[in-house]
Design an enzyme around this catalytic site. Sequence first.
Site, mmCIF file in Angstrom:
data_model
loop_
_atom_site.group_PDB
_atom_site.id
_atom_site.type_symbol
_atom_site.label_atom_id
_atom_site.label_comp_id
_atom_site.label_asym_id
_atom_site.label_seq_id
_atom_site.Cartn_x
_atom_site.Cartn_y
_atom_site.Cartn_z
ATOM 1 N N LYS A 67 59.763 -24.807 34.271
ATOM 2 C CA LYS A 67 58.795 -24.135 35.150
ATOM 3 C C LYS A 67 57.393 -24.464 34.691
ATOM 4 O O LYS A 67 57.036 -24.213 33.545
ATOM 5 C CB LYS A 67 59.000 -22.615 35.091
ATOM 6 C CG LYS A 67 60.222 -22.163 35.833
ATOM 7 C CD LYS A 67 60.020 -20.747 36.365
ATOM 8 C CE LYS A 67 61.328 -20.191 36.870
ATOM 9 N NZ LYS A 67 61.645 -18.907 36.282
ATOM 10 N N HIS A 88 51.876 -21.351 35.615
ATOM 11 C CA HIS A 88 50.954 -20.926 36.675
ATOM 12 C C HIS A 88 49.913 -20.029 36.041
ATOM 13 O O HIS A 88 49.964 -19.736 34.844
ATOM 14 C CB HIS A 88 51.683 -20.299 37.854
ATOM 15 C CG HIS A 88 52.461 -19.074 37.513
ATOM 16 N ND1 HIS A 88 51.872 -17.893 37.138
ATOM 17 C CD2 HIS A 88 53.803 -18.869 37.460
ATOM 18 C CE1 HIS A 88 52.806 -17.003 36.896
ATOM 19 N NE2 HIS A 88 53.979 -17.568 37.071
ATOM 20 N N HIS A 112 50.362 -17.392 33.332
ATOM 21 C CA HIS A 112 50.627 -17.680 31.916
ATOM 22 C C HIS A 112 49.348 -17.824 31.096
ATOM 23 O O HIS A 112 49.392 -18.016 29.893
ATOM 24 C CB HIS A 112 51.417 -18.980 31.767
ATOM 25 C CG HIS A 112 52.803 -18.898 32.302
ATOM 26 N ND1 HIS A 112 53.156 -19.462 33.506
ATOM 27 C CD2 HIS A 112 53.911 -18.296 31.818
ATOM 28 C CE1 HIS A 112 54.442 -19.221 33.727
ATOM 29 N NE2 HIS A 112 54.922 -18.521 32.721
#
Length: 558
Positions: free
Chosen positions: A124, A127, A130
């Site tokens: 992942k 985005h 984070h």
Amino acid sequence: MDYKKYIAERLTENGISYGEIYGAIAVPPDSAMGDYALPCFKFAKVLRKSPVVIAQDIASRFPCGGAISGVQAVNGYVNFTVNKTALAEEILQTVLSQGKNYGSSDEGAGKTVCIDYSSVNIAKPFHIGHLSTTAIGGALYKIYKFCGYNVVGINHLGDYGTQFGKLICAYKHWGDRATVEKGGIHAINDLYVRFNSEADEGMEKEAREYFRLIESGDKEANELFDWFKELTLKYVDGIYKKLNVTFDSYNGERFYSDKMQPVIDELKEKGLLKESEGAQIVDLEPYGMPPCLILRSDGASLYATRDLAAAQYRKDTYNFDKCLYVVAYQQNLHFKQIFKVLELMGKPWAKDMVHVAYGMVSLEDGAMSTRKGKVVWLEDVINKCIEKAGSVIEQKNPDLENKEEVAEKVGVGAVIFGALYNNKIKDIVFSYDKVLSFDGETSVYVQYTCARAKSVTDKGGVPQSYTVGELTSQEAEVVKTLAAFPAAVADAAKNYEPSYVARYAVDLAQKFNKFYFDCKILTAEGGKKDFRLALTAATLQTLTNALTLLGIGVPDKM
Ligand code: ARG
């Protein structure tokens, strides 16, 4: 200089203990009321006198001269004024001789702090959500080191779970090596997203089988998984380098695969494990919480199970004095449960676990909202900030050398500072214009102040000796603020709040700029020039130390 100590030591003949006086001394909000104040209301009962009389009594007997130049009793308070000349002498000498160590301490000597932060999920991309854990955790890491602690930075990778079976299945159906090599983590993420929208019952079944294959050590499944992991780590490493954060361990959830059984056995032995609808749980109802799920009815472990094993492993391996988890407040319940279970297991160190929770980050246009299906990747935010910083620099100072390097420091600084400046539990709305404003409460403002100070000391030099003399109010404010840096760092560590250091930096920069605009430095008369140069050099050093603790670089020129 510890003024509270200095004052309290001189006040013990009043029938009140040193500790009580020391604890009562405070810094008044308005410096017109003195630099320190002792409220006497608490002492009225013991001394059988009114607070007003006690304050007058103390004021009349306090030995002025030395570090305290004035004492005044006002309505039950004793107000103390610090001798700014003496303070300036001491602080300048301290800052300039300690240099990049100014503000550090040995407070944490012999103690270990584990900090679990950033903790990415394999496959992942980062985005904007984070950003906070990475910026706050990264800053706490540096702040604790600065305070003398042994610090272990841990990236608790999310590398365990059925989603990886889905990913392999999606790759097998739709993916190919070349596309994934080229597109990296975004290509992997696309596969995952596609699986979630298109997979039918048959593929779901296959995915479960692939997950089982990873678990049972199947060669091909594990090679694919390791490849996805490698691509993820390569990708996040680029972001970590930009944001100046480092880790000492990347032991993620999978690392605990073989470390959960002993914890489960221990739970069983201690009579804490209960069966509920086929699953194994720890009942937390008496503590007002839903049960902590340990094993699902199919025998599979959970996020919580791995966190329990991780906590035990960290205690055994690092023997921490504190173990911090820098994780969004959405996981409040998870950590409350974990900490409670550890306590019920009789671990005395359960009390040393701290969830450092923080709020959400969204963009001004609401772009983070997943309902709208828009996700903002962190690298895009960083790149956009660097780009915008570049165009501002182009406008302001087109002849600047190494513009790119400066733009990077300014842009990255803006991203980090934007995530750090507010009290961490607040939700933040990230605005490019705000974080890049030259005259807001921003890192750019602080960096610009550093460049200003640097250009002054480049021109005038940093004198080895100077006479301090009587201070102007602007000089005194800078001196007082310089002196407050070590306490700001210590408070930031104590409260897990890097924002204290960020706010401190803005405060010092503002005080310095007031001094810079009101007082001449290079053309100062009456022997003031050398002192003012030293004050400028000390400010530059302290601002640099503050920004460095946050992971923000300081350009020489801007
Ligand atoms: N990977 C998790 C997430 O993205 C965060 C892990 C935090 N650390 C932990 N020990 N649970 O939500």
